[in-house]
Design a protein around this motif. Structure first.
Motif, short mmCIF file in Angstrom:
data_model
loop_
_atom_site.label_atom_id
_atom_site.label_comp_id
_atom_site.label_asym_id
_atom_site.label_seq_id
_atom_site.Cartn_x
_atom_site.Cartn_y
_atom_site.Cartn_z
N SER A 86 -4.54 -8.62 0.60
CA SER A 86 -3.55 -9.27 -0.24
C SER A 86 -3.04 -8.34 -1.32
O SER A 86 -1.84 -8.27 -1.60
CB SER A 86 -4.15 -10.54 -0.85
N LYS A 87 -3.95 -7.61 -1.93
CA LYS A 87 -3.54 -6.67 -2.99
C LYS A 87 -2.65 -5.57 -2.43
O LYS A 87 -1.63 -5.19 -3.01
CB LYS A 87 -4.77 -6.07 -3.65
N LEU A 88 -3.04 -5.01 -1.26
CA LEU A 88 -2.23 -3.96 -0.66
C LEU A 88 -0.84 -4.47 -0.27
O LEU A 88 0.16 -3.78 -0.42
CB LEU A 88 -2.94 -3.40 0.57
N ALA A 89 -0.81 -5.70 0.23
CA ALA A 89 0.48 -6.26 0.61
C ALA A 89 1.39 -6.44 -0.59
O ALA A 89 2.58 -6.14 -0.56
CB ALA A 89 0.27 -7.60 1.32
N GLU A 90 0.82 -6.96 -1.69
CA GLU A 90 1.62 -7.12 -2.90
C GLU A 90 2.09 -5.78 -3.44
O GLU A 90 3.22 -5.63 -3.90
CB GLU A 90 0.81 -7.87 -3.94
N ARG A 91 1.20 -4.81 -3.38
CA ARG A 91 1.58 -3.49 -3.88
C ARG A 91 2.67 -2.86 -3.02
O ARG A 91 3.62 -2.26 -3.54
CB ARG A 91 0.34 -2.59 -3.91
N TYR A 92 2.52 -2.98 -1.71
CA TYR A 92 3.52 -2.41 -0.82
C TYR A 92 4.88 -3.10 -0.98
O TYR A 92 5.94 -2.48 -0.91
CB TYR A 92 3.06 -2.52 0.63
N ALA A 93 4.84 -4.42 -1.23
CA ALA A 93 6.10 -5.16 -1.40
C ALA A 93 6.83 -4.78 -2.67
O ALA A 93 8.03 -4.96 -2.78
CB ALA A 93 5.81 -6.66 -1.39
#
Length: 655
Positions: A86-93
């Motif tokens: 979830s953190k990586l997805a938010e960061r990538y977004a």
């Protein structure tokens, strides 16, 4: 490129050579190997605290991808939990530029190598990995995915985050003539590993709720010959029904040909299951309406229950023609009456199994009956017609010719109850007298057609009553009835008289006929056959006074050539003249009428023995618009019709 700096790079390269000849495994990633997104989604291990450390560890423990040179982790080697994903997805977004996306996907060591060589970091990462951040469902945007991958230990927000296949578009193949087709798998899904329910995660759920499924289409083939070395047959990209055109399409892949053959086989199977019953019922009713009642009852209704119900439709049973069917009996009429009470017309002529009880039942159940026809039903008597007169006040047509048992009683009831009656045929009903005819004429003032034939007890009184009470009469026939000129003269009051049949009236004089022709200006057809009193003078007056006359029948009358010459000279409307069996007609009369008459279209000369056949042959050639009727000419026309219908003399001899 990660394996170049890894201590295990040489070992991975040797291992790749050993597995070179092994069968390639099916991949879910368009890179033909596990990518970082696969690693993020498929992992079910516990998370780490620091995102950069996670990526560093994943890069160090990854396997080499032979296409891009990027080191990506294996699915089962390193795990990241749902929280880390979830953190990586938010960061990538949150990344705004392609350079930031590339830096995010590369490890620090790989980033330093590429920057040290002065090369752009964008070339180190495939362009498909750095689109705008719409690959994740957390952003609220639907993603086109080929196969939903379940993740047991992750939350529902990440179950649809799967990698994108390389062949996510329709391939171009060679053109085919078959139309596009789609088939659903037995379990409700799609065959050949196609896109589930439209290929969009959000649409998949919505379609499953509404009961609809998006079926894969046979791809529109193309002759494109561009092939990419990264495309694999195992991807099964042909026939997935995805969106867009793939730049990595092959000329004619075995997968496409296999799917195309499968579509053809399935379409043929579907065609085998097509049935006429799939047509709308309105169209089937229209088809069945072209069948007769006999064909519908004895053939079409026996096909299946559905056709039986169609054959029982009310529109087929409003006008029922059962004439000549010996299977018809009282029970059938009772069933028709009990089930179909909207019958307006019925014909039971020549039905010997029908009796008064059946007709009475029909009349009691069908008060809206308007037309009743029962020729030659000698078994019927007054009961049936009386029941019709009592229960069916809307009757407008009653044809009961050749019923010996009928008397005046039903005619009185018809006159009392059926004031709308317009068409009556009582020929050869020998029990009818003037009493019944007078009651009928007085009670039915709207009568327009009345035909009597050889009713031996109908005299001039009936003719007088009909002429005085039925002013709308247009068709009158008293063939063979014992009427005289004193009764026929009353017909001059019928100003709308159009057809008059006075055949075989024993006491009919020329003056009466001439007076009727003078007064009835609308008379178009006059039949005077078998009246020896009609002579040339009467025919001459008829030709002069009959301004609307088109048909004149003079069979077996006492006329000569002068009558035919007068018709040709004075009449400009008569089209049909029948002078058969007139022994005094010669070649002169036939030739004169053919030459002088401009309206003549038919001349009957049957058994006029003084007319030579050679003369008739010459007239046929000279006046082709006129039909000449003789024994020889009629035989020739009969043979011509037989030849046109396929008859041949050889066939008749062989039979």
């Amino acid at each position: 490129m990660g394996h170049l700096l890894s201590k295990n790079g040489l070992r991975l390269k040797k291992r790749t050579r050993k597995l070179h000849h092994r069968k390639k495994k099916k991949r879910n990633c368009f890179l033909q190997g596990p990518c970082m997104l696969c690693f993020i989604v498929h992992s079910n291990s516990s998370g780490f605290d620091d995102d950069s450390d996670h990526l560093e560890a994943s890069v160090n423990g990854c396997r080499h991808n032979s296409i891009t040179g990027i080191s990506v982790p294996g699915v089962g080697e390193v795990g990241i939990g749902a929280a880390a994903a979830s953190k990586l997805a938010e960061r990538y977004a949150s990344l705004a530029s392609p350079e930031d996306c590339s830096k995010f996907l590369l490890s620090q060591r790989e980033l330093a190598i590429w920057e040290g060589q002065g090369r752009s970091i964008l070339s180190a990462v495939p362009a498909k990995l750095i689109p705008p951040p719409v690959l994740f469902r957390t952003a609220g945007v639907s993603v086109t995915v080929p196969i939903p991958v379940p993740v047991p230990s992750c939350t529902s927000d990440y179950t649809e985050m799967v990698c994108k296949r390389k062949c996510s578009e329709v391939q171009r193949c060679t053109p085919c003539k078959q139309p596009r087709c789609a088939f659903a798998a037995p379990d409700g899904g799609l065959e050949h590993g196609g896109v589930g329910a439209g290929g969009v995660g959000g649409e998949s759920a919505s379609n499953s709720e509404t009961g609809r499924c998006h079926l894969p289409l046979c791809p529109v083939p193309s002759s494109s010959s561009s092939a990419s070395s990264s495309s694999s047959p195992a991807d099964g990209c042909c026939g997935l029904g995805l969106h867009g055109d793939s730049p990595h399409s092959s000329d004619s892949s075995p997968c496409c040909l296999h799917h195309y053959d499968d579509c053809q086989a399935r379409s043929s199977d579907a065609a085998d299951h097509l049935s006429i019953n799939h047509l709308p019922s309105s169209i089937l009713l229209k088809v069945l309406s072209h069948l007769t009642v006999k064909e519908r009852c004895l053939c079409a209704s026996l096909v299946c229950k559905y056709w039986r119900d169609l054959c029982l439709d009310f529109q087929f049973w409003k006008q029922i023609d059962l004439s000549g069917l010996q299977q018809v009996n009282d029970d059938l009429l009772m069933k028709i009456a009990s089930r179909r009470q909207n019958v307006t017309e019925i014909n039971i002529s020549d039905c010997r199994g029908v009796h008064d009880y059946g007709v009475s039942s029909l009349a009691s159940h069908c008060p809206g009956l308007q037309k009743y026809t029962a020729y030659r039903c000698k078994q019927l008597c007054d009961i049936s017609l009386s029941a019709l007169a009592t229960h069916c006040p809307l009757l407008v047509k009653v044809h009961v010719g050749n019923q010996d048992k009928l008397t005046d009683a039903p005619l009185k009831k018809l006159g009392a109850n059926c004031s709308e009656l317009r068409d009556v045929h009582l020929g050869q009903c020998y029990g009818i007298t003037d009493e019944g005819m007078i009651a009928l004429a007085r009670g039915c003032p709207k009568l327009q057609r009345l035909y009597l034939q050889e009713n031996k007890m109908v005299t001039d009184q009936s003719v007088k009553a009909v002429a005085e009470n039925c002013p709308e009469l247009q068709f009158v026939g008293f063939m063979g009835c014992p009427v005289t000129s004193q009764g026929v003269i009353h017909l001059t009051a019928l100003r709308n008289l159009n057809v008059l049949d006075l055949r075989h009236i024993s006491e009919l004089n020329n003056e009466t006929v001439m007076e009727v022709v003078r007064k009835c200006r609308k008379l178009s057809s006059l039949n005077l056959c078998l009246n020896w009193s009609i002579d040339d003078r009467c025919v001459e007056i008829i030709a002069k006074e009959g301004r609307s006359l088109k048909e004149l029948y003079l069979v077996s009358c006492k006329i000569t050539d002068h009558a035919l010459i007068a018709i040709g000279q004075y009449s400009s409307t008569i089209e049909t003249v029948d002078a058969g069996w007139c022994k005094d007609i010669t070649d002169q009369g036939a030739t004169q009428i053919a030459q002088s008459s401009k309206s003549l279209r038919y001349l009957g000369l049957m058994r006029c023995d003084k007319v030579n056949e050679e003369t008739v042959e010459r007239l046929v050639v000279q006046y082709p618009h006129i039909v000449f009727s003789t024994v020889m000419q009629d035989c020739k026309r009969t043979l011509e019709r037989a030849y046109q219908m396929g008859w041949s003399p050889n066939a008749s001899h062989s039979s």
